[in-house]
Design a protein around this motif. Structure first.
Motif, PDB file in Angstrom:
ATOM      1  N   THR A  75      -5.785  12.555  -6.259  1.00 15.96           N
ATOM      2  CA  THR A  75      -4.347  11.389  -5.884  1.00 15.96           C
ATOM      3  C   THR A  75      -4.548  10.483  -4.669  1.00 15.96           C
ATOM      4  OG1 THR A  75      -3.504  13.832  -6.998  1.00 15.96           O
ATOM      5  CG2 THR A  75      -1.789  12.260  -5.683  1.00 15.96           C
ATOM      6  N   ALA A  76      -5.552  11.209  -4.162  1.00 20.95           N
ATOM      7  CA  ALA A  76      -5.147  10.246  -2.658  1.00 20.95           C
ATOM      8  C   ALA A  76      -6.146   8.801  -2.951  1.00 20.95           C
ATOM      9  CB  ALA A  76      -5.540  10.687  -1.377  1.00 20.95           C
ATOM     10  N   LYS A  77      -6.939   8.935  -4.004  1.00 17.31           N
ATOM     11  CA  LYS A  77      -7.699   7.462  -4.578  1.00 17.31           C
ATOM     12  C   LYS A  77      -6.938   7.184  -5.343  1.00 17.31           C
ATOM     13  CE  LYS A  77     -12.159   6.543  -6.969  1.00 17.31           C
ATOM     14  NZ  LYS A  77     -13.266   7.348  -7.022  1.00 17.31           N
ATOM     15  N   LEU A  78      -6.253   7.683  -5.755  1.00 15.97           N
ATOM     16  CA  LEU A  78      -5.328   6.693  -7.081  1.00 15.97           C
ATOM     17  C   LEU A  78      -4.529   6.056  -6.111  1.00 15.97           C
ATOM     18  CD1 LEU A  78      -4.580   5.652  -9.940  1.00 15.97           C
ATOM     19  CD2 LEU A  78      -3.867   7.811 -10.243  1.00 15.97           C
ATOM     20  N   LYS A  79      -3.444   6.887  -5.015  1.00  9.21           N
ATOM     21  CA  LYS A  79      -2.775   5.931  -4.211  1.00  9.21           C
ATOM     22  C   LYS A  79      -3.120   5.107  -3.497  1.00  9.21           C
ATOM     23  CE  LYS A  79       0.539   8.011  -2.448  1.00  9.21           C
ATOM     24  NZ  LYS A  79       1.680   9.505  -2.087  1.00  9.21           N
ATOM     25  N   GLY A  80      -4.255   4.954  -2.953  1.00 10.40           N
ATOM     26  CA  GLY A  80      -5.094   4.434  -2.082  1.00 10.40           C
ATOM     27  C   GLY A  80      -5.034   2.704  -2.875  1.00 10.40           C
ATOM     28  N   LEU A  81      -6.120   2.332  -4.293  1.00  6.64           N
ATOM     29  CA  LEU A  81      -5.793   1.549  -5.337  1.00  6.64           C
ATOM     30  C   LEU A  81      -5.021   1.208  -5.300  1.00  6.64           C
ATOM     31  CD1 LEU A  81      -8.341   3.632  -7.865  1.00  6.64           C
ATOM     32  CD2 LEU A  81      -9.036   1.754  -6.424  1.00  6.64           C
ATOM     33  N   ILE A  82      -3.716   1.626  -5.566  1.00  7.75           N
ATOM     34  CA  ILE A  82      -2.822   1.334  -6.023  1.00  7.75           C
ATOM     35  C   ILE A  82      -1.956   0.471  -4.913  1.00  7.75           C
ATOM     36  CG2 ILE A  82      -0.381   1.180  -6.753  1.00  7.75           C
ATOM     37  CD1 ILE A  82      -1.247   3.765  -8.132  1.00  7.75           C
ATOM     38  N   ALA A  83      -2.308   1.221  -3.625  1.00 10.00           N
ATOM     39  CA  ALA A  83      -1.678   0.618  -2.210  1.00 10.00           C
ATOM     40  C   ALA A  83      -2.137  -1.050  -1.656  1.00 10.00           C
ATOM     41  CB  ALA A  83      -1.697   1.582  -0.953  1.00 10.00           C
ATOM     42  N   ARG A  84      -3.550  -0.150  -1.620  1.00 14.38           N
ATOM     43  CA  ARG A  84      -4.443  -1.724  -1.457  1.00 14.38           C
ATOM     44  C   ARG A  84      -4.298  -3.185  -2.598  1.00 14.38           C
ATOM     45  NH1 ARG A  84      -8.084   2.344  -0.407  1.00 14.38           N
ATOM     46  NH2 ARG A  84      -8.942   1.619  -2.630  1.00 14.38           N
ATOM     47  N   ASN A  85      -3.631  -3.256  -3.581  1.00 10.25           N
ATOM     48  CA  ASN A  85      -3.487  -3.764  -4.663  1.00 10.25           C
ATOM     49  C   ASN A  85      -2.460  -4.427  -4.626  1.00 10.25           C
ATOM     50  OD1 ASN A  85      -3.417  -5.113  -7.980  1.00 10.25           O
ATOM     51  ND2 ASN A  85      -5.540  -4.643  -7.470  1.00 10.25           N
ATOM     52  N   GLY A  86      -2.270  -5.864  -5.138  1.00  6.06           N
ATOM     53  CA  GLY A  86      -1.326  -6.532  -4.641  1.00  6.06           C
ATOM     54  C   GLY A  86       0.021  -6.880  -4.485  1.00  6.06           C
ATOM     55  N   ARG A  87      -0.733  -7.406  -2.972  1.00  9.77           N
ATOM     56  CA  ARG A  87       0.134  -6.797  -1.549  1.00  9.77           C
ATOM     57  C   ARG A  87       0.469  -8.389  -1.622  1.00  9.77           C
ATOM     58  NH1 ARG A  87       1.609  -2.781   1.137  1.00  9.77           N
ATOM     59  NH2 ARG A  87       0.939  -3.812   3.100  1.00  9.77           N
ATOM     60  N   HIS A  88       0.266  -9.499  -1.710  1.00 13.05           N
ATOM     61  CA  HIS A  88       0.532 -10.569  -1.618  1.00 13.05           C
ATOM     62  C   HIS A  88       1.954 -11.084  -2.605  1.00 13.05           C
ATOM     63  CE1 HIS A  88      -2.105 -10.640  -5.616  1.00 13.05           C
ATOM     64  NE2 HIS A  88      -1.489 -11.733  -5.368  1.00 13.05           N
ATOM     65  N   GLU A  89       1.654 -10.229  -3.945  1.00 14.96           N
ATOM     66  CA  GLU A  89       3.201 -10.966  -4.411  1.00 14.96           C
ATOM     67  C   GLU A  89       4.000  -9.348  -4.407  1.00 14.96           C
ATOM     68  OE1 GLU A  89       1.969 -10.432  -8.517  1.00 14.96           O
ATOM     69  OE2 GLU A  89       0.140 -11.379  -8.017  1.00 14.96           O
ATOM     70  N   GLU A  90       4.093  -8.617  -3.503  1.00 14.03           N
ATOM     71  CA  GLU A  90       5.291  -7.891  -2.526  1.00 14.03           C
ATOM     72  C   GLU A  90       6.400  -8.495  -2.141  1.00 14.03           C
ATOM     73  OE1 GLU A  90       2.899  -3.948  -2.718  1.00 14.03           O
ATOM     74  OE2 GLU A  90       3.270  -4.934  -0.678  1.00 14.03           O
ATOM     75  N   THR A  91       8.129  -8.058  -2.539  1.00 18.18           N
ATOM     76  CA  THR A  91       8.759  -9.345  -1.594  1.00 18.18           C
ATOM     77  C   THR A  91       9.761  -8.666  -1.876  1.00 18.18           C
ATOM     78  OG1 THR A  91       9.461 -10.209  -3.900  1.00 18.18           O
ATOM     79  CG2 THR A  91       7.789 -11.445  -2.122  1.00 18.18           C
ATOM     80  N   LEU A  92      10.490  -8.448  -0.343  1.00 20.68           N
ATOM     81  CA  LEU A  92      11.945  -7.546  -0.597  1.00 20.68           C
ATOM     82  C   LEU A  92      12.775  -8.414   0.229  1.00 20.68           C
ATOM     83  CD1 LEU A  92      13.966  -4.487  -1.145  1.00 20.68           C
ATOM     84  CD2 LEU A  92      12.830  -3.948   1.527  1.00 20.68           C
ATOM     85  N   SER A  93      13.766  -8.727  -0.234  1.00 20.17           N
ATOM     86  CA  SER A  93      14.719  -9.667   0.436  1.00 20.17           C
ATOM     87  C   SER A  93      16.171  -9.459   0.149  1.00 20.17           C
ATOM     88  CB  SER A  93      14.801 -11.309  -0.236  1.00 20.17           C
ATOM     89  OG  SER A  93      15.135 -11.622  -2.034  1.00 20.17           O
ATOM     90  N   ASP A  94      16.949  -9.244   1.156  1.00 16.55           N
ATOM     91  CA  ASP A  94      18.708  -8.844   1.221  1.00 16.55           C
ATOM     92  C   ASP A  94      19.576  -9.543   1.419  1.00 16.55           C
ATOM     93  OD1 ASP A  94      20.386  -6.091   0.595  1.00 16.55           O
ATOM     94  OD2 ASP A  94      21.014  -6.688   2.201  1.00 16.55           O
TER      95      ASP A  94
END
Length: 498
Positions: free
Chosen positions: A26-45
């Motif tokens: 589980t930790a390995k899968l979560k690490g892969l997901i967390a490291r991928n696509g960081r440049h496309e993450e946006t949050l605005s309010d």
């Protein structure tokens, strides 16, 4: 309400994350997901702290009934206009017309004879015309327009800020995991502004403002105000006439104008708040990976229809854990010399076990009660159905008896009608035969005495067929009477009887 929902999900998420055991896979899968696509993450309010004052709304709400009452007074003045018309066009003579004639003798061009009426050649006729464009009505129209513009300006600004609220979150991840690829695309757009308690209060205030705006628009659409729209607009300052100072409703009209024209400030405040973050913080990223794996779980559960299999494994795991806990505590009890912490854990375990057993018994009792209620409802329903069946059977027997009686009556009526028809047909045939006999006899008499029947041509097919029937009828009549005559002849000649 929105805050309460968020609090519930915050507590649930914390318990959810406490329950998850981050195994190595589980930790390995979560690490892969967390490291991928960081440049496309946006949050605005984007949100606005809107505070709407109540004083101006309350003042306008109080004044609106007085504005309507002032309109319904229908204030007007009568304008009298006169036109000089030939005497033959005059239909009605008023006192003012006579007074005008007395001052203008040139309208009399001839003197009447003695005893005749004095008739002028022309006469001034006065007509009264109602004019609603009095000063008070024009002031009333001006104040309503001023109040409408006052409200619409604030409603426009507040509504624009209300509509500009937005919250958006989006990300896209593509992970090359063992056995294949995992792709996730997510976008959330929320323009409700959170619907927090303060926002709900502003929503109610905006509804009040819209209601006031609609009420003023309705007043401006009344006939008197539509007519005032064509009159010249009153310019400030307002002249306080007696009506504006003394009339109850027009006093409120002037008071509303004084309040609005001297009002300081906007009656509301708007403060914009904007927050942007990219990429996501570490804590949010960790929670986000849990959400992605939860989505994978839902896809597995419903995509493969594995709900029963997962439930069976869950029950087995719970039993295994419970058995492990019981074994540990039994070893502690056998070993003796428990530490205070171990005693505390043992007591908590026993309490948990007892609570689980009590909860299980409660569920069974609740289920038994539900089954008992359902059984009683089924019995009541069955009793009602049986009563209904008996009632239907009685109704069927009654209907069957009534139909049988009606059928017998119809049969008897049909037999009676058939007999009547037969008798009628027999009488008709007898009468028809008699008519043909008489017709044949008449034709015979006409032939015997050489009397011609004008327009009587029996050579046509229908006429000739009727003639044959008449002959047959006469021959039957002849045979019947010949039989009677033969009997009488025999009696008289052979046996000497009369």
């Amino acid at each position: 309400m929105y805050d309460t929902i968020m609090d519930q999900y915050h507590r649930a998420l914390k318990r959810f994350r406490e329950e998850i055991n981050d195994s190595k896979a589980t930790a390995k899968l979560k690490g892969l997901i967390a490291r991928n696509g960081r440049h496309e993450e946006t949050l605005s309010d984007v949100s606005f702290d809107i505070k709407i004052e109540d004083d101006w709304m309350e003042r306008i709400e109080v004044a609106i009934p007085h504005l309507e009452a002032a309109i319904r007074e229908d204030r007007q003045f009568i304008k009298s206009e006169g036109n000089i018309s030939p005497i033959e066009r005059v239909r009605k003579v008023s006192r003012a017309s006579v007074e005008h004639l007395a001052r203008h003798s040139e309208m009399i061009t001839h003197v009447p004879d003695e005893g005749e009426d004095l008739i002028p050649d022309k006469l001034k006729v006065y007509e009264n015309e109602s004019n609603y464009a009095v000063y008070e009505n024009r002031v009333l129209y001006m104040v309503i327009c001023y109040a409408r513009d006052f409200i619409d300006h604030r409603l426009f600004r507040i509504s624009n800020a209300w509509k500009e609220r937005s919250a958006e979150m989006k990300f896209a991840k593509k992970v090359n995991a063992q056995g294949g690829t995992i792709e996730v695309e997510f976008r959330l757009s929320d323009s409700t502004g959170g619907l927090a308690d303060a926002e709900e209060e502003n929503g109610r205030k905006i509804a009040r403002i819209e209601s006031m705006s609609g009420a003023l628009a309705m007043l401006l659409n009344m006939p008197l105000m539509r007519e005032m729209a064509l009159a010249p607009m009153v310019s400030p300052p307002i002249t306080r006439t007696n009506v504006l100072r003394m009339d109850t409703h027009f006093k409120e009209v002037v008071a509303l104008y004084d309040f609005l024209s001297s009002y300081e400030g906007e009656g509301y405040s708007i403060e914009k708040r904007q927050f942007n973050v990219s990429p996501f913080p570490a804590e949010m990223e960790d929670e986000l990976t849990d959400m992605i794996i939860l989505s994978m779980y839902l896809n597995y559960k419903y995509g493969k229809d594995a709900g029963e299999e997962l439930e069976a494994r869950y029950v087995a795991e719970e039993q295994k854990r419970e058995e492990e806990r019981r074994r540990k505590f039994e070893e502690l009890i056998k070993g003796g010399n428990l530490s205070p912490e171990q005693e505390k854990q043992l007591l908590l375990h026993m309490i948990t076990v007892r609570e689980a057993e009590i909860e299980k018994l409660r569920r069974k009792l609740s289920e038994a009660n539900r089954m008992q209620v359902a059984l009683q409802e089924a019995a009541n329903k069955q009793s009602l159905l049986e009563d209904r069946i008996k009632q239907i059977m009685l109704e069927r027997e009654s209907v069957t008896s009534r139909l049988a009686a009606e059928k017998n009556q119809e049969t008897m009526r049909a037999e009676g009608l058939a007999q009547t028809v037969a008798e009628t047909e027999r009488e008709r045939d007898e009468q028809l035969a008699k008519n043909r006999y008489l017709s044949a006899r008449i034709n015979g008499l006409l032939e015997q005495y050489a009397v011609k029947s004008p327009g009587r041509d029996m050579s046509e097919r229908e006429e000739f067929l009727e003639l044959e029937k008449e002959r047959e009828a006469f021959e039957r009549f002849y045979e019947k009477n010949w039989k009677s005559a033969r009997k009488k002849i025999r009696k008289r000649i052979l046996w000497g009887r009369k």
